[in-house]
Design a protein around this motif. Structure first.
Motif, short mmCIF file in Angstrom:
data_model
loop_
_atom_site.label_atom_id
_atom_site.label_comp_id
_atom_site.label_asym_id
_atom_site.label_seq_id
_atom_site.Cartn_x
_atom_site.Cartn_y
_atom_site.Cartn_z
N PRO A 27 12.65 -17.63 20.28
CA PRO A 27 12.60 -16.96 18.97
C PRO A 27 11.29 -17.23 18.21
O PRO A 27 10.76 -16.33 17.56
N ASN A 28 10.78 -18.46 18.29
CA ASN A 28 9.51 -18.78 17.62
C ASN A 28 8.37 -17.95 18.20
O ASN A 28 7.49 -17.47 17.46
N THR A 29 8.37 -17.77 19.50
CA THR A 29 7.31 -16.99 20.15
C THR A 29 7.42 -15.52 19.79
O THR A 29 6.41 -14.86 19.55
N ILE A 30 8.62 -15.00 19.74
CA ILE A 30 8.83 -13.61 19.34
C ILE A 30 8.33 -13.40 17.92
O ILE A 30 7.66 -12.40 17.62
N GLU A 31 8.61 -14.36 17.05
CA GLU A 31 8.13 -14.29 15.67
C GLU A 31 6.60 -14.33 15.62
O GLU A 31 5.97 -13.58 14.86
N ALA A 32 5.99 -15.19 16.44
CA ALA A 32 4.53 -15.30 16.47
C ALA A 32 3.90 -13.99 16.94
O ALA A 32 2.85 -13.57 16.43
N ILE A 33 4.52 -13.32 17.89
CA ILE A 33 4.03 -12.02 18.37
C ILE A 33 4.11 -10.99 17.25
O ILE A 33 3.17 -10.22 17.03
N ALA A 34 5.22 -10.98 16.53
CA ALA A 34 5.40 -10.02 15.43
C ALA A 34 4.36 -10.25 14.34
O ALA A 34 3.78 -9.28 13.81
N VAL A 35 4.11 -11.51 14.01
CA VAL A 35 3.11 -11.83 12.98
C VAL A 35 1.72 -11.39 13.44
O VAL A 35 0.97 -10.76 12.68
N ALA A 36 1.39 -11.70 14.67
CA ALA A 36 0.07 -11.33 15.20
C ALA A 36 -0.09 -9.81 15.28
O ALA A 36 -1.16 -9.28 14.99
N LEU A 42 -4.79 -4.76 18.17
CA LEU A 42 -4.37 -5.73 19.18
C LEU A 42 -5.42 -5.98 20.25
O LEU A 42 -5.38 -6.99 20.93
N SER A 43 -6.38 -5.07 20.39
CA SER A 43 -7.38 -5.22 21.45
C SER A 43 -8.31 -6.41 21.22
O SER A 43 -8.87 -6.94 22.17
N GLU A 44 -8.47 -6.83 19.98
CA GLU A 44 -9.35 -7.97 19.68
C GLU A 44 -8.58 -9.06 18.92
O GLU A 44 -9.18 -9.82 18.16
N ASN A 45 -7.30 -9.17 19.18
CA ASN A 45 -6.46 -10.10 18.45
C ASN A 45 -6.11 -11.29 19.35
O ASN A 45 -5.18 -11.25 20.15
N ALA A 46 -6.87 -12.38 19.22
CA ALA A 46 -6.67 -13.57 20.05
C ALA A 46 -5.32 -14.21 19.78
O ALA A 46 -4.69 -14.76 20.69
N GLU A 47 -4.86 -14.14 18.54
CA GLU A 47 -3.56 -14.72 18.18
C GLU A 47 -2.43 -13.99 18.94
O GLU A 47 -1.51 -14.62 19.46
N TYR A 48 -2.55 -12.68 19.03
CA TYR A 48 -1.57 -11.88 19.76
C TYR A 48 -1.61 -12.21 21.25
O TYR A 48 -0.56 -12.41 21.87
N ASP A 49 -2.81 -12.29 21.81
CA ASP A 49 -2.97 -12.62 23.24
C ASP A 49 -2.37 -13.99 23.55
O ASP A 49 -1.68 -14.17 24.56
N ALA A 50 -2.61 -14.96 22.69
CA ALA A 50 -2.08 -16.32 22.90
C ALA A 50 -0.55 -16.32 22.83
O ALA A 50 0.11 -16.97 23.64
N ALA A 51 0.00 -15.58 21.88
CA ALA A 51 1.45 -15.51 21.74
C ALA A 51 2.09 -14.82 22.95
O ALA A 51 3.14 -15.25 23.44
N LYS A 52 1.46 -13.78 23.46
CA LYS A 52 1.97 -13.09 24.65
C LYS A 52 1.87 -14.00 25.88
O LYS A 52 2.78 -14.01 26.71
N ASP A 53 0.78 -14.76 25.99
CA ASP A 53 0.65 -15.72 27.09
C ASP A 53 1.76 -16.77 27.01
O ASP A 53 2.35 -17.15 28.02
N ARG A 54 2.02 -17.25 25.82
CA ARG A 54 3.08 -18.24 25.61
C ARG A 54 4.44 -17.66 26.00
O ARG A 54 5.25 -18.31 26.64
N GLN A 55 4.66 -16.41 25.62
CA GLN A 55 5.92 -15.75 25.96
C GLN A 55 6.07 -15.63 27.48
O GLN A 55 7.15 -15.90 28.03
N SER A 56 5.01 -15.28 28.15
CA SER A 56 5.04 -15.16 29.61
C SER A 56 5.36 -16.51 30.26
O SER A 56 6.19 -16.60 31.18
N PHE A 57 4.74 -17.57 29.77
CA PHE A 57 5.00 -18.91 30.29
C PHE A 57 6.46 -19.29 30.07
O PHE A 57 7.14 -19.78 30.98
N LEU A 58 6.97 -19.06 28.86
CA LEU A 58 8.36 -19.41 28.53
C LEU A 58 9.35 -18.66 29.41
O LEU A 58 10.31 -19.25 29.91
#
Length: 155
Positions: A27-36, A42-58
């Motif tokens: 849920p924290n990662t989903i929230e981070a993706i929504a915020v980003a 999104l093409s230049e959003n490092a925060e979004y990319d990091a959150a998506k990477d975290r989601q993939s790992f999880l």
């Protein structure tokens, strides 16, 4: 499907981690993706990319844990023979050269932690000790060379 031998303690630890990932981390990662995503492009959003990477790992870790839990073969150490070392056995080794004694438990890879005295059954020591009885000498090929131990007792 291959069963995965594991101690009761290790099994409970996996279940606890899975629960944490599903109820807190996901849920924290989903929230981070929504915020980003709300920050715009999104093409230049490092925060979004990091959150998506975290989601993939999880999601990968969740799948891994679900597989291990579904295929776990929980071993009760009280049901094990005490005349030889088998999976989940606790034992005392004496280093023949130094006289130092150490106590270990033979566990699966997922549970191994040498600082807690938990040695993987697939490690060089785990392979060498498997099936041995008290009084047997064990030779282990370590990075620093061969080490000789005596199996003092099975606890």
């Amino acid at each position: 499907m291959k069963t995965i031998p594991i101690t009761k303690e290790g099994y409970e630890k996996l279940k606890k981690e899975l629960h944490q990932l599903k109820t807190v981390e996901r849920p924290n990662t989903i929230e981070a993706i929504a915020v980003a995503r709300s920050h715009g492009d999104l093409s230049e959003n490092a925060e979004y990319d990091a959150a998506k990477d975290r989601q993939s790992f999880l999601e990968g870790r969740i799948m891994d844990l679900e597989y291990k839990i579904a295929n776990a073969d929980v071993i009760d150490p009280s049901d094990l023979p005490s005349d030889r070392v088998v999976f989940a056995s606790r034992f005392v080794l004496e280093n023949i050269d130094t006289g130092e004694e150490v106590t270990y438990q033979l566990v699966g890879q997922e549970e191994s932690d040498i600082s807690e005295g938990r040695v993987s059954v697939s490690s060089p020591l785990g392979q060498a000790i498997l099936g041995k009885s008290p009084g047997n000498e064990i030779t282990v090929q370590a990075p620093g060379g061969q080490r000789l131990y005596e199996l003092v007792e099975i606890l």
